[in-house]
Design a protein around this motif. Structure first.
Motif, PDB file in Angstrom:
ATOM      1  N   LEU A   1       0.827  -1.203   0.000  1.00 31.36           N
ATOM      2  CA  LEU A   1       0.000   0.000   0.000  1.00 31.36           C
ATOM      3  C   LEU A   1       0.863   1.255   0.000  1.00 31.36           C
ATOM      4  CD1 LEU A   1      -2.739   1.342   0.112  1.00 31.36           C
ATOM      5  CD2 LEU A   1      -2.741   1.063   2.596  1.00 31.36           C
ATOM      6  N   ARG A   2       1.994   1.195   0.674  1.00 33.73           N
ATOM      7  CA  ARG A   2       2.913   2.351   0.699  1.00 33.73           C
ATOM      8  C   ARG A   2       3.477   2.607  -0.707  1.00 33.73           C
ATOM      9  NH1 ARG A   2       5.337   5.017   4.762  1.00 33.73           N
ATOM     10  NH2 ARG A   2       4.462   3.526   6.259  1.00 33.73           N
TER      11      ARG A   2
ATOM     12  N   ARG B   1       2.009   1.880  -3.597  1.00 32.08           N
ATOM     13  CA  ARG B   1       0.949   2.456  -4.437  1.00 32.08           C
ATOM     14  C   ARG B   1       0.683   3.903  -4.074  1.00 32.08           C
ATOM     15  NH1 ARG B   1      -3.661  -1.124  -6.919  1.00 32.08           N
ATOM     16  NH2 ARG B   1      -3.522   0.765  -8.177  1.00 32.08           N
ATOM     17  N   THR B   2       0.787   4.238  -2.779  1.00 34.42           N
ATOM     18  CA  THR B   2       0.594   5.632  -2.343  1.00 34.42           C
ATOM     19  C   THR B   2       1.679   6.524  -2.937  1.00 34.42           C
ATOM     20  OG1 THR B   2      -0.394   4.838  -0.287  1.00 34.42           O
ATOM     21  CG2 THR B   2       0.316   7.131  -0.354  1.00 34.42           C
ATOM     22  N   ASN B   3       2.914   6.038  -2.944  1.00 30.24           N
ATOM     23  CA  ASN B   3       4.002   6.801  -3.564  1.00 30.24           C
ATOM     24  C   ASN B   3       3.759   6.986  -5.055  1.00 30.24           C
ATOM     25  OD1 ASN B   3       6.469   7.503  -1.780  1.00 30.24           O
ATOM     26  ND2 ASN B   3       5.906   5.457  -1.075  1.00 30.24           N
ATOM     27  N   PHE B   4       3.279   5.937  -5.732  1.00 29.80           N
ATOM     28  CA  PHE B   4       2.992   6.047  -7.152  1.00 29.80           C
ATOM     29  C   PHE B   4       1.896   7.089  -7.416  1.00 29.80           C
ATOM     30  CE2 PHE B   4       4.340   1.340  -7.735  1.00 29.80           C
ATOM     31  CZ  PHE B   4       5.666   1.739  -7.820  1.00 29.80           C
ATOM     32  N   ASN B   5       0.844   7.070  -6.599  1.00 31.13           N
ATOM     33  CA  ASN B   5      -0.245   8.045  -6.771  1.00 31.13           C
ATOM     34  C   ASN B   5       0.247   9.475  -6.552  1.00 31.13           C
ATOM     35  OD1 ASN B   5      -2.309   6.247  -7.432  1.00 31.13           O
ATOM     36  ND2 ASN B   5      -2.708   5.754  -5.291  1.00 31.13           N
ATOM     37  N   LEU B   6       1.119   9.665  -5.544  1.00 25.10           N
ATOM     38  CA  LEU B   6       1.677  11.001  -5.309  1.00 25.10           C
ATOM     39  C   LEU B   6       2.528  11.445  -6.500  1.00 25.10           C
ATOM     40  CD1 LEU B   6       2.658  10.929  -1.532  1.00 25.10           C
ATOM     41  CD2 LEU B   6       1.306  12.700  -2.674  1.00 25.10           C
ATOM     42  N   ALA B   7       3.282  10.523  -7.079  1.00 26.51           N
ATOM     43  CA  ALA B   7       4.103  10.864  -8.244  1.00 26.51           C
ATOM     44  C   ALA B   7       3.231  11.361  -9.380  1.00 26.51           C
ATOM     45  CB  ALA B   7       4.913   9.647  -8.683  1.00 26.51           C
ATOM     46  N   GLU B   8       2.078  10.727  -9.581  1.00 28.48           N
ATOM     47  CA  GLU B   8       1.176  11.128 -10.662  1.00 28.48           C
ATOM     48  C   GLU B   8       0.526  12.479 -10.354  1.00 28.48           C
ATOM     49  OE1 GLU B   8      -1.917   8.760 -13.380  1.00 28.48           O
ATOM     50  OE2 GLU B   8      -2.514   8.860 -11.285  1.00 28.48           O
TER      51      GLU B   8
ATOM     52  N   GLN C   1      10.792   6.112  -4.667  1.00 28.96           N
ATOM     53  CA  GLN C   1      10.489   5.526  -3.359  1.00 28.96           C
ATOM     54  C   GLN C   1       9.539   4.338  -3.511  1.00 28.96           C
ATOM     55  OE1 GLN C   1      11.908   6.262  -0.419  1.00 28.96           O
ATOM     56  NE2 GLN C   1      13.206   7.712  -1.538  1.00 28.96           N
ATOM     57  N   GLY C   2       8.549   4.485  -4.381  1.00 33.08           N
ATOM     58  CA  GLY C   2       7.628   3.377  -4.615  1.00 33.08           C
ATOM     59  C   GLY C   2       8.325   2.190  -5.252  1.00 33.08           C
ATOM     60  N   ARG C   3       9.243   2.443  -6.170  1.00 31.23           N
ATOM     61  CA  ARG C   3       9.958   1.350  -6.847  1.00 31.23           C
ATOM     62  C   ARG C   3      10.761   0.515  -5.861  1.00 31.23           C
ATOM     63  NH1 ARG C   3      14.706  -0.094  -8.554  1.00 31.23           N
ATOM     64  NH2 ARG C   3      15.659   1.766  -7.667  1.00 31.23           N
ATOM     65  N   LYS C   4      11.355   1.158  -4.844  1.00 32.13           N
ATOM     66  CA  LYS C   4      12.165   0.435  -3.862  1.00 32.13           C
ATOM     67  C   LYS C   4      11.336  -0.523  -3.018  1.00 32.13           C
ATOM     68  CE  LYS C   4      15.651   4.099  -3.471  1.00 32.13           C
ATOM     69  NZ  LYS C   4      16.255   5.115  -2.576  1.00 32.13           N
ATOM     70  N   LEU C   5      10.021  -0.298  -2.965  1.00 26.65           N
ATOM     71  CA  LEU C   5       9.149  -1.138  -2.133  1.00 26.65           C
ATOM     72  C   LEU C   5       8.515  -2.291  -2.914  1.00 26.65           C
ATOM     73  CD1 LEU C   5       7.365   1.761  -0.213  1.00 26.65           C
ATOM     74  CD2 LEU C   5       9.064   0.202   0.723  1.00 26.65           C
ATOM     75  N   ILE C   6       8.826  -2.413  -4.201  1.00 26.86           N
ATOM     76  CA  ILE C   6       8.200  -3.449  -5.037  1.00 26.86           C
ATOM     77  C   ILE C   6       8.595  -4.852  -4.600  1.00 26.86           C
ATOM     78  CG2 ILE C   6       8.163  -4.435  -7.359  1.00 26.86           C
ATOM     79  CD1 ILE C   6       8.328  -1.629  -8.464  1.00 26.86           C
ATOM     80  N   LYS C   7       9.902  -5.057  -4.335  1.00 24.93           N
ATOM     81  CA  LYS C   7      10.447  -6.364  -3.973  1.00 24.93           C
ATOM     82  C   LYS C   7      10.092  -7.399  -5.048  1.00 24.93           C
ATOM     83  CE  LYS C   7      10.416  -5.153   0.927  1.00 24.93           C
ATOM     84  NZ  LYS C   7       9.921  -5.463   2.279  1.00 24.93           N
ATOM     85  N   LYS C   8       9.391  -8.478  -4.678  1.00 23.77           N
ATOM     86  CA  LYS C   8       9.052  -9.531  -5.652  1.00 23.77           C
ATOM     87  C   LYS C   8       7.572  -9.508  -6.018  1.00 23.77           C
ATOM     88  CE  LYS C   8      12.748 -12.666  -4.188  1.00 23.77           C
ATOM     89  NZ  LYS C   8      13.088 -14.039  -3.710  1.00 23.77           N
ATOM     90  N   ASN C   9       6.909  -8.396  -5.780  1.00 21.43           N
ATOM     91  CA  ASN C   9       5.482  -8.285  -6.068  1.00 21.43           C
ATOM     92  C   ASN C   9       5.283  -8.012  -7.564  1.00 21.43           C
ATOM     93  OD1 ASN C   9       2.772  -7.322  -6.361  1.00 21.43           O
ATOM     94  ND2 ASN C   9       2.717  -6.953  -4.151  1.00 21.43           N
ATOM     95  N   ALA C  10       4.786  -9.032  -8.295  1.00 18.07           N
ATOM     96  CA  ALA C  10       4.659  -8.913  -9.756  1.00 18.07           C
ATOM     97  C   ALA C  10       3.654  -7.835 -10.155  1.00 18.07           C
ATOM     98  CB  ALA C  10       4.244 -10.258 -10.350  1.00 18.07           C
TER      99      ALA C  10
ATOM    100  N   LEU D   1       2.851  -5.031  -8.448  1.00 17.89           N
ATOM    101  CA  LEU D   1       3.465  -3.708  -8.252  1.00 17.89           C
ATOM    102  C   LEU D   1       4.482  -3.418  -9.346  1.00 17.89           C
ATOM    103  CD1 LEU D   1       4.002  -3.572  -4.372  1.00 17.89           C
ATOM    104  CD2 LEU D   1       2.254  -2.404  -5.716  1.00 17.89           C
ATOM    105  N   GLN D   2       5.212  -4.450  -9.762  1.00 10.58           N
ATOM    106  CA  GLN D   2       6.178  -4.272 -10.862  1.00 10.58           C
ATOM    107  C   GLN D   2       5.461  -3.823 -12.130  1.00 10.58           C
ATOM    108  OE1 GLN D   2       9.512  -4.703 -10.600  1.00 10.58           O
ATOM    109  NE2 GLN D   2       9.920  -4.165 -12.712  1.00 10.58           N
ATOM    110  N   ALA D   3       4.282  -4.408 -12.396  1.00  6.87           N
ATOM    111  CA  ALA D   3       3.526  -4.065 -13.604  1.00  6.87           C
ATOM    112  C   ALA D   3       3.036  -2.630 -13.556  1.00  6.87           C
ATOM    113  CB  ALA D   3       2.346  -5.024 -13.766  1.00  6.87           C
ATOM    114  N   ILE D   4       2.426  -2.218 -12.412  1.00  2.00           N
ATOM    115  CA  ILE D   4       1.870  -0.861 -12.352  1.00  2.00           C
ATOM    116  C   ILE D   4       2.969   0.191 -12.257  1.00  2.00           C
ATOM    117  CG2 ILE D   4      -0.242  -1.730 -11.291  1.00  2.00           C
ATOM    118  CD1 ILE D   4       0.638  -0.578  -8.666  1.00  2.00           C
ATOM    119  N   TYR D   5       4.176  -0.205 -11.790  1.00  2.00           N
ATOM    120  CA  TYR D   5       5.286   0.754 -11.770  1.00  2.00           C
ATOM    121  C   TYR D   5       5.566   1.270 -13.177  1.00  2.00           C
ATOM    122  CZ  TYR D   5      10.119   2.263 -12.187  1.00  2.00           C
ATOM    123  OH  TYR D   5      11.250   2.973 -12.515  1.00  2.00           O
TER     124      TYR D   5
END
Length: 664
Positions: A45-46, A48-55, A71-80, A82-86
């Motif tokens: 959730l953190r 996605r919140t960073n991604f929304n703020l970026a937009e 900041q949002g990219r660093k929190l993706i880890k192995k979440n497929a 989150l990787q897609a929406i990044y």
């Protein structure tokens, strides 16, 4: 004529499709998102919140926007997921600085989001394809944008259940048709947008933009009461917030309306209000759009000095007129403005500049078409080489098989003399049959080669004919059409300087005849070069073709079923020409008042059925008569490996059934 400046309208909708929030609301949303980051929430959730703020901060603070994305990219880890929406958010930010990089990221987002079947994933796919389509439009690829919206963004928006975003895509699709002057089609999608938004709560700014767009389109359709009603609806929603940036589009639409109804002073007032606000908000794209419309109004008022001042100002702005079509409009305006001032030397100079620009645009598009043809040619060559290799392998396998049979027969001779004689006779008979069969196969192969040769020749002739049609169409439209337009300008200037008593003389009649000639010339150019087919596909082209022939005392009922636009353009052109020849023959020879035309496709088979209530004819007599129309149809049917059935009788009408093979 009224000018068209829809291109710049799309530049402001790359993030959400429309200007969806007012400044106060946007700040509140940013603060809310920042507050969430201060709380203890899961990493997903953190992110996605960073991604929304970026937009949200993209236009307000580019540096912060990029920081939040990282900041949002660093929190993706192995979440497929989150990787897609990044990649979607990254592409959105990249669209400000690097269109090519943004396009690559959108394609990456499409691929990574494909496995996910949730409403949220469908909505992100819709936004991703929508914004990808906008990038195509910025490259003057209107066909690419229409394809992205129709075949990708709109289906995903429907799956997501987000009706408001579905309305956004319908609105943008209407802009594609408006850019190509297909105002009736544009109105269909505008009406769909308004119907959806009436059922959606809130979305006030969406509705305002829809009213602006509808008002502009009604002006181009000359439906002024409807245009005024749309402007009044937008004004009611805008009035509580006089500083809203959405007023920029309202002032443009209002100025366009007053210009078309010839209330020029009111048009100038509206446009000046918009220009003043654009300067205050540093909205350069909107400033350009408003200035170009004001230039047109001033020319309508014959205030050529002021119009010239605006045109020169636009040419000096390096961040404006980055699209070739916009530069072409300004060059044309300069030519007409100098003509109005009586300086024909400058008018000719800018007309020549516009002509060179138009040739450059056509050349770049031609090079793109040639590149696509080269790719298709290489693909065909590879397929041919594969076929040759396959035939060689089959021949080698047959040779091995025959050798094994011969070895078995020789071994049998050594063991049994009687069997030797028996198998010797059997072998002789088989060899004779094989030789005869090989001779039959050889003759059949020769026949097939001859047929292939004839088809190749026919294909080359038809392709050459189509290229010549396109060349002649472009030459007539861009060459002779431009020359006739220049002659008209000069004659109009002579008439303008003639006394009122002389304006109704033979010179005025000559100008009217010149107008009719220009219209006839453009009609011929369109017939030679079916732009609708190349830009919007076979289905739209056939509808336009039938509408054209409906004006000849013949009512045409067109029924289309499962037409697939993925077939090669050469096949679409052949199908278009076949139907064009059928319609032409019906109009010229049948005397029919009604024609039923059905086109359907089942995978690689394309079916055409045409039935009229005309006077009919004797098919046997037609087979012995040299008719160019029927020969053209038969040649194109043969080229697509199809077959044609012709049924007709005197006073009983005519029915034509055609089956074509359009697959590989």
């Amino acid at each position: 004529m009224t000018r068209f400046f829809y291109t710049l309208l799309l530049l402001g909708i790359l993030i959400t499709g429309l200007k969806a929030q007012q400044p106060a609301k946007k700040i509140s949303l940013v603060d809310s998102l920042k507050g969430m980051l201060e709380q203890k929430i899961p990493d997903s959730l953190r992110a996605r919140t960073n991604f929304n703020l970026a937009e949200q901060l993209l236009y307000a603070d580019t540096l912060q926007s990029n920081n939040y994305l990282e900041q949002g990219r660093k929190l993706i880890k192995k979440n497929a997921y989150l990787q897609a929406i990044y990649y979607y958010y990254a592409a959105t930010l990249e669209s400000r600085t690097d269109l090519h990089k943004s396009e690559v990221s959108f394609k990456k987002a499409h691929a990574l989001l494909a496995p996910f079947k949730t409403e949220d994933a469908y909505l992100l796919q819709a936004k991703s394809w929508h914004n990808y389509g906008v990038l195509q439009q910025l490259k003057d690829n209107y066909r690419g944008m229409a394809d992205a919206l129709l075949n990708k963004a709109i289906p995903y928006a429907i799956k997501s259940g987000d009706k408001a975003y579905l309305a956004v895509n319908y609105m943008d699709l209407s802009l594609v048709f408006k850019n190509n002057k297909q105002f009736e089609k544009a109105q269909i999608y505008i009406d769909s947008t308004l119907q959806i938004l009436q059922k959606v709560k809130g979305k006030k700014s969406y509705k305002i933009v829809a009213y602006h767009t509808a008002a502009e389109n009604y002006v181009f359709l000359k439906k002024y009461p409807q245009a005024k009603a749309m402007l009044d609806s937008a004004s009611v929603l805008l009035s509580p917030n006089p500083e809203s940036p959405l007023y920029l589009d309202y002032y443009f639409a209002e100025g366009l309306y007053f210009d078309d109804v010839k209330q020029y002073d009111q048009a100038i007032i509206s446009l000046d209000k918009g220009i003043e606000m654009a300067l205050k908000l540093q909205a350069r794209n909107e400033e350009q759009r408003l200035l170009m419309q004001k230039l047109h109004v001033l020319r309508s008022q014959r205030k050529f000095d002021k119009a010239l001042s605006i045109a020169n100002y636009l040419l000096k702005q390096k961040d404006m007129l980055f699209l070739s079509d916009d530069r072409l409009l300004v060059y044309t305006d300069l030519a007409e403005t100098w003509s109005g001032l009586g300086n024909m030397s400058e008018a000719y100079k800018w007309m020549k500049t516009a002509s060179l620009m138009r040739d450059s645009i056509n050349k770049s598009r031609l090079e793109k078409d040639v590149h696509e043809l080269e790719i298709k040619y290489k693909k065909a060559e590879n397929q041919r080489e594969i076929g040759v290799l396959k035939a060689t392998n089959e021949k080698a396998a047959l040779s091995v098989k025959n050798n094994r049979l011969l070895a078995w027969l020789l071994g049998s001779v050594a063991l049994f003399l009687l069997i030797i004689s028996f198998f010797g006779l059997l072998y002789f008979r088989n060899s004779k049959k094989l030789t005869k069969q090989e001779e039959i196969n050889y003759r059949q192969r020769l026949k097939e080669l001859e047929q292939d040769k004839q088809l190749t020749i026919s294909n080359a002739m038809l392709e050459g004919e189509e290229r010549e049609r396109q060349r002649v169409g472009r030459d007539l439209h861009d060459g002779l059409g431009g020359t006739l337009a220049g002659i008209k300008i000069n004659l109009s200037d002579v008439v303008a300087n003639t006394s009122p008593a002389g304006k109704d003389t033979e010179l005025g009649k000559i100008i009217a005849q010149l107008d009719n000639s220009v219209n006839d010339l453009r009609s011929i150019a369109r017939n030679l070069m079916p732009e609708t087919l190349l830009k919007f596909g076979l289905e739209t082209a056939l509808k336009d073709l039938c509408e054209t022939f409906n004006n000849n005392g013949l009512k045409i009922t067109l029924q289309l079923f499962d037409i697939q636009e993925s077939m090669e353009i050469s096949m679409k052109i052949n199908i278009y020409r076949i139907i064009q020849e059928i319609l032409s023959n019906t109009v010229r020879h049948s005397g029919a008042s009604q024609l039923l035309l059905q086109c359907s496709q089942n995978e690689s088979v394309f079916l055409i059925t045409a039935e009229d209530n005309g006077k009919g004819f004797d098919p046997e007599s037609a087979n012995h008569t040299k008719g160019i129309g029927l020969d053209n149809i038969r040649n194109r049917v043969a080229l697509l490996h199809g077959k044609m059935e012709l049924n007709s009788a005197i006073n009983e009408g005519t029915a034509i059934n055609i089956e074509l093979h359009v697959g590989e």
